[in-house]
Design a protein around this motif. Sequence first.
Motif, PDB file in Angstrom:
ATOM      1  N   LEU A  50     115.917  -1.206 -27.734  1.00 13.30           N
ATOM      2  CA  LEU A  50     114.255  -1.810 -27.204  1.00 13.30           C
ATOM      3  C   LEU A  50     114.798  -2.859 -25.332  1.00 13.30           C
ATOM      4  O   LEU A  50     113.244  -3.440 -25.087  1.00 13.30           O
ATOM      5  N   GLY A  51     115.689  -3.247 -25.120  1.00 14.55           N
ATOM      6  CA  GLY A  51     115.700  -3.892 -24.543  1.00 14.55           C
ATOM      7  C   GLY A  51     115.458  -5.957 -24.969  1.00 14.55           C
ATOM      8  O   GLY A  51     115.118  -6.596 -23.689  1.00 14.55           O
ATOM      9  N   ALA A  73     109.702 -14.869 -38.072  1.00 16.85           N
ATOM     10  CA  ALA A  73     111.183 -13.911 -37.285  1.00 16.85           C
ATOM     11  C   ALA A  73     111.272 -12.585 -35.759  1.00 16.85           C
ATOM     12  O   ALA A  73     112.123 -12.257 -35.225  1.00 16.85           O
ATOM     13  N   LEU A  74     110.121 -12.171 -36.311  1.00 16.43           N
ATOM     14  CA  LEU A  74     109.231 -11.201 -35.469  1.00 16.43           C
ATOM     15  C   LEU A  74     109.096 -11.328 -33.768  1.00 16.43           C
ATOM     16  O   LEU A  74     109.616 -12.641 -33.316  1.00 16.43           O
ATOM     17  N   VAL A  75     110.468 -10.311 -32.868  1.00 13.44           N
ATOM     18  CA  VAL A  75     109.678 -10.476 -31.752  1.00 13.44           C
ATOM     19  C   VAL A  75     108.729  -9.178 -31.284  1.00 13.44           C
ATOM     20  O   VAL A  75     108.700  -8.507 -31.892  1.00 13.44           O
ATOM     21  N   ARG A  76     107.445  -9.546 -30.381  1.00 12.35           N
ATOM     22  CA  ARG A  76     107.373  -9.281 -30.052  1.00 12.35           C
ATOM     23  C   ARG A  76     107.565  -8.420 -28.105  1.00 12.35           C
ATOM     24  O   ARG A  76     108.619  -8.978 -27.922  1.00 12.35           O
ATOM     25  N   HIS A  77     107.450  -6.745 -27.984  1.00 11.73           N
ATOM     26  CA  HIS A  77     108.134  -6.552 -27.407  1.00 11.73           C
ATOM     27  C   HIS A  77     107.229  -6.806 -26.202  1.00 11.73           C
ATOM     28  O   HIS A  77     105.986  -7.146 -26.202  1.00 11.73           O
ATOM     29  N   LYS A  78     107.802  -6.739 -24.595  1.00  9.71           N
ATOM     30  CA  LYS A  78     107.425  -7.122 -23.705  1.00  9.71           C
ATOM     31  C   LYS A  78     106.249  -6.290 -22.753  1.00  9.71           C
ATOM     32  O   LYS A  78     105.834  -6.711 -22.183  1.00  9.71           O
ATOM     33  N   GLN A  79     106.449  -4.584 -22.870  1.00  7.56           N
ATOM     34  CA  GLN A  79     104.970  -4.488 -22.653  1.00  7.56           C
ATOM     35  C   GLN A  79     105.086  -3.984 -23.404  1.00  7.56           C
ATOM     36  O   GLN A  79     102.922  -3.866 -23.305  1.00  7.56           O
TER      37      GLN A  79
END
Length: 271
Positions: A50-51, A73-79
């Motif tokens: 996912l980069g 702990a979640l990371v939101r996607h950049k796009q």
Amino acid sequence: MAKVYVVTSGKGGVGKTTITANIGCALASKGEKVCLIDADIGLKNLDITLGLENRIVHTILDVVNKKVTASEALVRHKQLKGLFLLAASQIATKEMLSPEDMKRIVGELYGKFDYILIDSPAGIERGFRNAIASAEKAIVVTTPELPAITDADRVIGLLENAGMAEENIRLIINRFKPQMVRRGDMLTKEDIQENLSIDLLGIIPDSEDVIVATNKGIPVVLNGNQGHGIARVFDNIALRIKGELISVEKDLQTEAGKGIIEFFKKLFSRN
């Protein structure tokens, strides 16, 4: 409430993580709120696909050890702002996570998303049992090769033995090569379905676009291919997950799959 899927396979290297990432992106691009959970503890590949590898602060192990909540702990996607990742830990082992831990994590996230996709490790050991513990539905990934199909059959049996209904288990055939089918050197989708006896969710033709996008750390759905070529196949799969009736034959109507369409046209023109 989220629909919870596990994406699994019996054999490694069939493209399961790439498929999880692209289905997640396709669903999020259609306005769904999606959480991807990397349950392949010790390998940690979904964040790279996912980069997002540079944005990981906490992993699923921190949630298991109650250092942070699953939401923290979640990371939101950049796009795609509706796409989130709970990353695996590279330093942990599968034994550090239990099926009960996974149920607790999914339970916390359940009401916050439309879809939760759990990327399972290949095989049928502890990691598999962790990944399927809270799943309501399963996507089994195979390639059109006998060892992968045999292992997929074993996984389907274990899913059913764990209580999952047959209608909740669907199949994706990855790296389908029309040219080899045309020569009679590769099993057809009918051969594979007859062996596994579950419904097809999608057929992904073999494509260099997927390799190029993966090497860039960008899912092919987001690599400038939206709505075209192999990205359209993932769109089709996402729409089927949402309940739309789209023929799996449309998956082969891509640049990568057009060879098989021409083959069938020629075949029928002889009759």
